[in-house]
Structures are given as structure tokens and as C-alpha cells.
Design a protein around this motif. Structure first.
Motif, PDB file in Angstrom:
ATOM      1  N   LEU A 170       0.986  -1.105   0.211  1.00 36.18           N
ATOM      2  CA  LEU A 170       0.076   0.004   0.034  1.00 36.18           C
ATOM      3  C   LEU A 170       0.878   1.128   0.080  1.00 36.18           C
ATOM      4  N   GLY A 171       0.923   1.987  -1.145  1.00 39.58           N
ATOM      5  CA  GLY A 171       1.720   3.216  -1.144  1.00 39.58           C
ATOM      6  C   GLY A 171       3.281   2.808  -1.555  1.00 39.58           C
ATOM      7  N   CYS A 172       3.905   3.970  -1.569  1.00 41.61           N
ATOM      8  CA  CYS A 172       5.416   3.833  -1.890  1.00 41.61           C
ATOM      9  C   CYS A 172       6.092   3.086  -0.516  1.00 41.61           C
ATOM     10  N   THR A 173       6.877   2.116  -0.897  1.00 42.79           N
ATOM     11  CA  THR A 173       7.248   1.290   0.157  1.00 42.79           C
ATOM     12  C   THR A 173       8.450   1.584   1.108  1.00 42.79           C
ATOM     13  N   GLU A 174       8.921   2.723   0.626  1.00 47.14           N
ATOM     14  CA  GLU A 174       9.857   3.377   1.763  1.00 47.14           C
ATOM     15  C   GLU A 174       9.258   3.981   3.029  1.00 47.14           C
ATOM     16  N   PRO A 175       7.974   5.001   2.566  1.00 48.59           N
ATOM     17  CA  PRO A 175       7.280   5.410   3.850  1.00 48.59           C
ATOM     18  C   PRO A 175       6.507   4.258   4.429  1.00 48.59           C
ATOM     19  N   ILE A 176       6.296   3.366   3.726  1.00 48.49           N
ATOM     20  CA  ILE A 176       5.593   2.154   4.561  1.00 48.49           C
ATOM     21  C   ILE A 176       6.365   1.442   5.251  1.00 48.49           C
ATOM     22  N   ALA A 177       7.534   1.182   4.886  1.00 49.70           N
ATOM     23  CA  ALA A 177       8.568   0.704   5.716  1.00 49.70           C
ATOM     24  C   ALA A 177       8.767   1.300   7.032  1.00 49.70           C
ATOM     25  N   ILE A 178       8.856   2.894   6.756  1.00 45.19           N
ATOM     26  CA  ILE A 178       8.768   3.548   8.002  1.00 45.19           C
ATOM     27  C   ILE A 178       7.928   3.487   8.910  1.00 45.19           C
ATOM     28  N   ALA A 179       6.514   3.615   8.573  1.00 46.75           N
ATOM     29  CA  ALA A 179       5.378   3.286   9.222  1.00 46.75           C
ATOM     30  C   ALA A 179       5.319   1.804   9.828  1.00 46.75           C
ATOM     31  N   VAL A 186       7.726  12.257  -1.315  1.00 46.34           N
ATOM     32  CA  VAL A 186       6.447  11.348  -1.546  1.00 46.34           C
ATOM     33  C   VAL A 186       5.447  11.462  -0.611  1.00 46.34           C
ATOM     34  N   THR A 187       4.248  11.398  -1.007  1.00 50.69           N
ATOM     35  CA  THR A 187       2.805  11.490  -0.152  1.00 50.69           C
ATOM     36  C   THR A 187       2.930   9.995   0.488  1.00 50.69           C
ATOM     37  N   VAL A 188       2.759  10.230   2.016  1.00 45.23           N
ATOM     38  CA  VAL A 188       2.356   8.891   2.681  1.00 45.23           C
ATOM     39  C   VAL A 188       1.121   8.696   2.478  1.00 45.23           C
ATOM     40  N   PRO A 189       0.675   7.314   2.107  1.00 45.38           N
ATOM     41  CA  PRO A 189      -0.736   6.731   1.800  1.00 45.38           C
ATOM     42  C   PRO A 189      -1.606   6.919   2.816  1.00 45.38           C
ATOM     43  N   ASN A 190      -2.913   7.168   2.685  1.00 45.16           N
ATOM     44  CA  ASN A 190      -3.780   7.314   3.828  1.00 45.16           C
ATOM     45  C   ASN A 190      -3.432   8.366   4.826  1.00 45.16           C
ATOM     46  N   SER A 191      -2.853   9.295   4.458  1.00 49.73           N
ATOM     47  CA  SER A 191      -2.372  10.427   5.515  1.00 49.73           C
ATOM     48  C   SER A 191      -2.835  11.845   5.124  1.00 49.73           C
ATOM     49  N   GLY A 192      -3.890  11.974   4.114  1.00 50.60           N
ATOM     50  CA  GLY A 192      -4.592  13.150   3.810  1.00 50.60           C
ATOM     51  C   GLY A 192      -3.584  14.149   3.158  1.00 50.60           C
ATOM     52  N   GLY A 193      -2.524  13.451   2.456  1.00 48.81           N
ATOM     53  CA  GLY A 193      -1.736  14.353   1.936  1.00 48.81           C
ATOM     54  C   GLY A 193      -0.297  14.630   2.269  1.00 48.81           C
ATOM     55  N   MET A 194       0.046  14.180   3.806  1.00 49.39           N
ATOM     56  CA  MET A 194       1.055  14.731   4.318  1.00 49.39           C
ATOM     57  C   MET A 194       2.482  13.613   3.811  1.00 49.39           C
ATOM     58  N   LYS A 195       3.664  14.437   4.006  1.00 51.35           N
ATOM     59  CA  LYS A 195       4.759  13.897   3.328  1.00 51.35           C
ATOM     60  C   LYS A 195       5.997  13.892   4.346  1.00 51.35           C
ATOM     61  N   GLY A 196       6.720  12.868   4.040  1.00 53.01           N
ATOM     62  CA  GLY A 196       8.062  12.882   4.611  1.00 53.01           C
ATOM     63  C   GLY A 196       7.944  11.788   5.818  1.00 53.01           C
ATOM     64  N   ILE A 197       9.182  11.665   6.537  1.00 54.32           N
ATOM     65  CA  ILE A 197       9.518  10.555   7.370  1.00 54.32           C
ATOM     66  C   ILE A 197       8.640  10.722   8.590  1.00 54.32           C
TER      67      ILE A 197
END
Length: 430
Positions: free
Chosen positions: A21-30, A62-73
Motif C-alpha cells: 500500500l503506497g510507496c514502499t519506503e514510507p510504508i517501511a517507516i510506518a 512522496v505523499t504518505v498513503p492514507n495520510s490526507g496528503g502529508m509527506k516525509g519521514i
């Protein structure tokens, strides 16, 4: 093909072609953050993310998925802590609600999360440390997006496993991939063995591609190409791959089936093949076998390049798609090899400066190059050995390009990050 090699190739597909779900790097962070919170057992009052340069590079824009448009680590880590379900791994943010988004936005403003760059570690390296009062939990991920290698709670080590290549843990050996054996496998594989894996890729990636064409995500590369280039198969192959990335980089919450740990590469490796299968009205079985070629050729190249580097993965993925299309056309081993060589001789070495909307444009350019390579190869035309990085055969050419991506572009990777995080004064240096 012997049974052991057959099983190995099938296991590679099963291991690599999974939904995310979404870009894999922010997903890995989450995921790391959510896992750390579950170990801590209570909501933290501080989160510290320690990451490699490649992770920072791929999450910054990149925009974090399901975040309402927020970006970043910080947004990814906090959202994972607030609403993430670590049991779902790469779909960790699937259950996020509007209340989770509201709380995350508030906590981002309160700066409860910080990030530090860790140097001299694996390209994919994440440590999430969450604290509440005197208690803390720490989760470390290395090499692949869900590969937790260490868990610590209040100083007690709960997990500490050796860092291995991902194929060791998964029971697969990517070093045994060759173009010839990939084509043999595609010809021989039983449909029942790949039906579920490939069908899921077709369904999910086609859906997010259509979403990108139907709505206004990112720079709208896919929509623009369809508007200005017409409706030819070449245009649709480029546009549908780009549109999936438009949606994904723009924060679309729809899942994709990844390739080599990347959703963008999963979209790029599949959508052009699907478009040409529809254009040529081939059977479902022929399309699936062509997608086996496309996916495995891309994975073969990434084995030498590495999971994260300064080498844009859209090139290897598009190269795989071009090979799959050549196979579907009825091309020989030699012609499939020429498609790979012609693609790498053209766009090999496009730099990766992080995940962001412009990835869709790089995908479109790479797919276009792969289709030029296909047209050349079926006429038995190609770049020749000794011209740049082109070697005497396809395997040596793949290894040469892999060396450039893994070794030759290390310094490039560092300097890209330095520019992105303003560690250099480009005006002074230039």
C-alpha cells in the motif's frame, strides 16, 4: 528445466510479487514505527527514526498513503504509530481512519518525531525508537522493507538475527537467474502455479493505473501523454505505467503488486505487457507467461544493482517489460536479449533522486526506450559489444550495468542526498 531450478524461480515470483500500500519506503517507516509501538505496549511521547540516506531520499518528497496528503519521514512514522497495524506489514496503513490522520497532523506539528541520517550502513536501513517516560522499544529493519533484524525493549534484546540477503531467508537464489532459463521457465511453468500470483498483479496494477488516468494525481504524466500523444499502443503502454505511478506517488491508497521491493517497478514491469496483450488480443495464458518473463528479467537485473541505489529502477523494470513484450511477440532468445541490451544501451543509468511525482515521467521515458529496443530487436538490430557498457552477451551486459548501479554510482548516490538535504552549497561548488 530441472525441478530444483523450477521451484527456485517459482519461489522468487512468490517472494517478490506481493501487494503493498503506497510507496514502499514510507510504508517501511510506518511498519517499523507501528511494530516498535506494539512492542512498547503504549503510545509513545517521542519517536526517533534513524535511517540510511537512500531511505531519507525516497521518503522526503512522496505523499504518505492514507495520510490526507502529508509527506516525509515524520508523517509516515507518526501515522504508523497512531493507526498502523504491524501485522499487515506492507499494508500497515490499510486501517487508518480520519481520526488517525487528524491526530497525526497534530503530532507532526508538535514535533514528537525526529529523524537522523546514519552513514556506513546498508542502503535500506531503518531504526525506529519509541519512548514513553523511562521505557523504550527499538526495531531495526535492514535490506528489505519488512526484514526486522533486531528488537529491543528497555535494554533487553528480544530479537537479534544475522543480516542476510533476502533470498536466503526466503529460500530463493536470485544468483541462478539467467535470461535463457527465464524463457525456459516461462514456456514450461504450469499455469496453476502462477495463476494467483500473476492475476493479482494484473488486477491491482491495472486498477491503480486506471485511477491515475481518471483523477488528478501528481504531475499527471499519464493523463497528459494520453491527451497529447493519441491512443496508440506505444502511448498507452507509456501512459498506463506512468499513470499508476502518478496515483501512487500522489498518495493513492490503492495497493499495487511490487517487483524488487518497489511499487513503481511493479507497475512498470506489468502495465506495458498488459497493454500489448490487449492490443494483440493474445490469450490470457500467453499474457501471464509474458509477465513471468517481464518480472523475472527485472528481478535478474536488480540482483546485481541492489535494492536501493542511485540507479533508477524504472530502467530495469521497463527493460523487463520490453523483454516480456518481445517474448509475447514470438521473439527468440536472441531477440529478447537484444531488447535488454538495446534498452540498457539507451537509458541505463538514469539517476534516482528519490520517490516523488517525477518518477512517473522517468517511467514513461524508460518504457518508451524499451519499446524502441523491442522494435530494433525484432529486426535483429542492436548496439554492439564494445560500445559503452555493452558486452559480448546479454548476461555480461546485465552484470556490467549492475556494477555501475551498485559500485560506480555510490558516490553519485551520496552527492544526490547531499543536494537534497542541503548539505552542500551548489552555488559555491559550481
Amino acid at each position: 528445466m530441472d525441478s530444483a531450478l523450477y521451484a527456485n524461480y517459482l519461489n522468487i515470483l512468490k517472494h517478490e510479487l506481493v501487494p503493498a500500500l503506497g510507496c514502499t519506503e514510507p510504508i517501511a517507516i510506518a511498519y517499523a514505527s507501528a511494530k516498535a509501538v506494539s512492542i512498547l505496549g503504549e503510545f509513545p511521547d517521542s519517536i526517533v527514526m534513524s535511517c540510511s540516506g537512500n531511505i531519507i531520499k525516497n521518503v522526503k518528497g512522496v505523499t504518505v498513503p492514507n495520510s490526507g496528503g502529508m509527506k516525509g519521514i515524520e508523517a509516515a512514522a507518526i501515522l504508523g504509530a497512531v493507526g498502523g497495524d504491524a501485522n499487515r506489514e506492507l499494508e500497515v496503513l490499510e486501517g487508518v481512519t480520519e481520526e488517525h490522520i487528524r491526530k497525526t497532523a497534530e503530532l507532526v506539528k508538535n514535533h514528537i518525531c525526529s529523524c537522523t541520517l546514519v552513514e556506513g550502513v546498508a542502503n535500506l536501513y531503518i531504526v525506529a525508537r519509541v519512548s514513553k517516560g523511562n521505557h523504550f522499544a527499538e526495531v531495526t529493519i535492514v535490506n528489505t522493507h519488512t526484514n526486522i533484524t533486531r528488537i529491543v525493549k528497555d535494554g533487553e534484546v528480544l530479537l537479534d538475527k544475522p543480516v542476510k540477503a533476502e533470498e536466503t531467508d526466503a529460500g530463493v537464489d536470485k544468483s541462478r537467474l539467467t535470461v535463457k532459463d527465464i524463457l525456459d521457465f516461462a514456456n514450461q511453468v504450469k499455469m496453476e502455479d502462477i495463476e494467483e500470483i500473476i492475476d493479482r498483479q494484473v488486477r491491482l496494477n491495472s486498477a491503480i493505473s486506471q485511477e491515475g488516468l481518471d483523477n488528478n494525481y501528481g504531475a499527471q504524466i499519464g493523463k497528459t501523454l494520453m491527451h497529447v500523444w493519441g491512443k496508440s499502443a506505444t502511448t498507452r503502454a507509456c501512459a498506463r505505467a506512468a499513470a499508476g505511478s502518478d496515483a501512487r506517488m500522489g498518495g493513492c491508497s490503492m495497493p499495487v503488486v511490487i517487483n524488487s521491493g518497489s511499487g513503481n517497478q511493479g507497475i512498470t514491469v506489468s502495465m506495458p505487457v498488459i497493454v500489448y496483450a490487449q492490443e494483440w488480443e493474445v490469450s490470457r495464458e500467453k499474457m501471464f507467461r509474458s509477465l513471468v518473463v517481464s518480472n523475472l528479467i527485472a528481478i535478474h537485473q536488480k540482483y546485481y544493482i541492489g535494492s536501493l541505489s542511485a540507479y533508477c529502477g524504472a530502467v530495469s523494470a521497463a527493460c523487463g517489460a520490453g523483454a516480456g513484450i518481445t517474448y509475447m511477440y514470438g521473439g527468440s532468445y536472441e531477440q529478447v536479449s537484444l531488447t535488454i541490451i538495446n534498452t540498457l544501451g539507451n537509458v541505463g543509468g538514469i539517476v534516482c533522486d528519490g520517490a516523488k511525482p517525477s518518477c512517473a515521467a522517468k517511467i514513461a521515458s524508460s518504457v518508451d526506450a524499451a519499446l524502441i529496443a523491442f522494435q530494433l530487436s525484432i529486426q535483429n538490430k542492436s548496439f554492439l559489444p564494445g560500445e559503452g557498457l555493452i558486452k559480448g552477451d546479454v548476461e555480461e551486459t546485465i552484470k556490467s550495468m549492475g556494477y555501475i548501479g551498485r559500485v560506480g554510482m555510490k558516490t553519485t548516490d551520496t552527492e544526490i542526498l547531499n543536494v537534497m538535504i542541503d548539505r552542500v552549497n551548489v552555488n559555491q561548488e559550481c
